[in-house]
Structure formats: C-alpha cells, structure tokens
Enzyme design. Structure first.
Site, mmCIF file in Angstrom:
data_model
loop_
_atom_site.group_PDB
_atom_site.id
_atom_site.type_symbol
_atom_site.label_atom_id
_atom_site.label_comp_id
_atom_site.label_asym_id
_atom_site.label_seq_id
_atom_site.Cartn_x
_atom_site.Cartn_y
_atom_site.Cartn_z
ATOM 1 N N PRO A 192 13.544 -7.414 -0.221
ATOM 2 C CA PRO A 192 14.309 -6.594 0.717
ATOM 3 C C PRO A 192 15.798 -6.946 0.712
ATOM 4 C CG PRO A 192 12.341 -7.474 1.768
ATOM 5 C CD PRO A 192 12.488 -8.184 0.459
ATOM 6 N N GLU B 13 6.605 -15.907 1.882
ATOM 7 C CA GLU B 13 7.927 -15.578 2.446
ATOM 8 C C GLU B 13 8.960 -15.435 1.339
ATOM 9 O OE1 GLU B 13 5.796 -15.231 5.303
ATOM 10 O OE2 GLU B 13 7.898 -14.725 5.629
ATOM 11 N N ARG C 42 9.634 7.210 -16.504
ATOM 12 C CA ARG C 42 9.811 8.674 -16.653
ATOM 13 C C ARG C 42 11.109 9.000 -17.392
ATOM 14 N NH1 ARG C 42 10.579 11.696 -12.983
ATOM 15 N NH2 ARG C 42 9.142 13.376 -13.073
ATOM 16 N N ASP D 167 15.340 17.335 -13.553
ATOM 17 C CA ASP D 167 14.879 16.751 -12.310
ATOM 18 C C ASP D 167 16.009 16.825 -11.276
ATOM 19 O OD1 ASP D 167 12.537 15.532 -11.383
ATOM 20 O OD2 ASP D 167 13.601 13.641 -11.187
HETATM 21 N N1 LIG Z 1 11.795 -3.628 -0.131
HETATM 22 C C1 LIG Z 1 11.345 -4.245 -1.240
HETATM 23 O O1 LIG Z 1 11.709 -3.941 -2.372
HETATM 24 C C2 LIG Z 1 10.363 -5.398 -1.031
HETATM 25 C C3 LIG Z 1 10.159 -6.332 -2.032
HETATM 26 C C4 LIG Z 1 9.264 -7.391 -1.816
HETATM 27 C C5 LIG Z 1 8.601 -7.462 -0.600
HETATM 28 N N2 LIG Z 1 7.723 -8.437 -0.294
HETATM 29 C C6 LIG Z 1 7.739 -9.716 -0.975
HETATM 30 C C7 LIG Z 1 8.959 -10.476 -0.575
HETATM 31 C C8 LIG Z 1 9.728 -11.051 -1.551
HETATM 32 C C9 LIG Z 1 10.876 -11.747 -1.173
HETATM 33 C C10 LIG Z 1 11.267 -11.855 0.131
HETATM 34 C C11 LIG Z 1 10.511 -11.236 1.107
HETATM 35 O O2 LIG Z 1 10.893 -11.306 2.394
HETATM 36 C C12 LIG Z 1 9.338 -10.538 0.753
HETATM 37 N N3 LIG Z 1 8.803 -6.524 0.346
HETATM 38 C C13 LIG Z 1 9.673 -5.516 0.148
#
Ligand SMILES: NC(=O)c1ccc(NCc2cccc(O)c2)nc1
Length: 246
Positions: A89, A116, A154, A169
């Site tokens: 994230p 985490e 794609r 697209d």
């Molecule tokens: N929005 C995304 O691309 C996304 C990606 C991974 C994920 N979970 C694994 C993770 C990995 C790292 C930190 C963390 O807090 C959670 N969740 C959402």
C-alpha cells in the site's frame, strides 16, 4: 516477458498462469511465470518464515534470511537486469500508464509480502520499485501481483488476438469504456442502440468515442482533467453534454 514471483503461496498464481488470456499467453510462451517460496529456504524444523517486529506491536514481519534467498533465486531464474518490485500500500499507485511502462521491462521479480510486510532494510537492499494497486490493505501481496501480471500481459505483443484492442482500449486513451451490446436485439424491453445495427463503422466509431467521453465526464471527471482531448473528442463531448442537459 519473464516474471518470477516470491510468495509463500505459489499455488495462488495458477489463477493467472492457468486461465484465460494470461493462461494462453503462458502456453504460447509470451509470458513466463515462475515462483520462489521463502519457505523452501528455511533451515529450522518448523520452517519459520515470520519473525517478531523490533519495537513490539501487533503482527509479525517476514523473516529476512529465507526471503533474501528466495529473492536471489528469483533473480537468478529470470533474464538479467530484472526489476525487483514490491507490492504494498506504500507503493506508487498502479494505473494503465504504469502498466505500459512495466510491460516494456525485459523481466520482473515480484515480491508478495504477507504478515505486516518486510524488513525495511531488505526493501532498501533488494527492491527497485514499490507499487500499489490501490489504497487498501490486503492479507498479502499475491492478488496485487496477479493484478499487475494480468494488466501488463494484455499489453504484450501477440497476447490479445486483435492487436488493435489494446490501443483502442479506451483506458489506453485515458477514458472509461463505452457500453457494449450483444444478442438478443431486444432484452427485457430494452433495444440495442440503432447506430450499432447500422453497419456504418465510422458512425459507430464516433458513437462509441462519444459514449466513452460522456461516461468519463459523468462518472470520472478527474480522469478527464488528465487527458488532452482532440478536436473531434471535444466536439463529441460537447454534444454529449448538450444532450445530457436537454
Ligand atoms: N494495495 C496494494 O497493492 C497492497 C499490496 C499488499 C498488501 N498486503 C501485503 C502487505 C505488504 C506490505 C505491507 C503491508 O501493509 C501489506 N495489501 C495491499
């Protein structure tokens, strides 16, 4: 394109390697997806892949040693010069433009985190780019990695039967897609727009473009701010807005 994913759940990737457009791309040798599992690089009896966070707090962090070895193995299994990508994230928001960029790379190593996440020092030492598929937290990076694999595959030459599809697209043009229709001609009291039955391909092209512009204006005006409209597009959008306000 050569992709190696580092994940504790490699079986999940059957969703892209065994089905649909991406599955066919793998069969046709246009896309190669390999998996490296950190658990295969553990040495203790319990095959431990997580560890407690310094500073305390809830949850665990992925254990560095198995992960580092899995990343090395993943890099070794793809063409040299691979971009190592961490899905999280905290990454750069993925959009169609980002997919076009990633589709140019010779090979990718995708790191799917669990728990985490991953020790920051491993990210600093091994990760080239951090990407996010959206502002939400998932239980792991695997689905995010598969979204990226699907979206970029794609764009690989030869993957979509009708090569025009990718360029045409609407998202490639930064617009939402136009409405689609198929048989029957009358469905639950609703007819297919006459223009689509006319066989006049130029009129149909303009109608579809007008619908894409109009829907983008109605539903995602933020996207409209980001695109440079041609004279034709401006004319069609003005027409749509006028008809919408009538
Ligand atoms: N929005 C995304 O691309 C996304 C990606 C991974 C994920 N979970 C694994 C993770 C990995 C790292 C930190 C963390 O807090 C959670 N969740 C959402």
């Amino acid at each position: 394109m050569d992709i190696s994913v580092v994940s504790l759940f490699p079986e999940m990737f059957a969703a892209v390697s065994d089905y649909g457009v991406t599955g066919r791309a793998v069969q046709n040798g246009l896309l190669k997806i390999q998996c490296c599992n950190p658990r295969d690089y553990t040495t203790d009896r319990h095959q431990t892949v997580d560890d407690r966070p310094y500073g305390g707090g809830p949850g665990m962090v992925m254990k560095t040693a198995p992960l580092e070895q899995a990343i090395q193995a993943a890099k070794a299994s793809v063409a040299p010069g691979a971009t190592v990508i961490y899905l999280s994230p905290q990454g750069r928001p993925l959009d169609q433009e980002g997919l076009v960029e990633l589709a140019q790379r010779p090979s990718l190593v995708l790191l799917a985190g669990r728990y985490e996440g991953v020790d920051e020092r491993l990210i600093e030492a091994e990760v080239d780019e951090e990407w996010s598929i959206g502002d939400y937290v998932l239980s792991g990076g695997e689905l995010a990695a598969m979204v990226m694999i699907d979206g970029l595959s794609r764009l690989l030459p030869g993957v979509l039967g009708h090569h025009l599809s990718a360029e045409q697209d609407s998202f490639a043009e930064g617009l939402l897609d136009c409405p689609h229709y198929t048989r029957p001609e009358h469905y639950r009291g609703r007819a297919v727009p006459d223009v689509l039955l006319s066989g006049n391909h130029e009129v149909i092209r303009r109608w579809r473009l007008k619908q894409s512009l109009g829907r983008t204006w109605l539903r995602r005006r933020d996207l409209l701010q980001k695109v440079e409209l041609s004279d034709e597009q401006n004319t069609l959008l003005a027409e749509f807005i006028r008809e919408h306000n009538d």
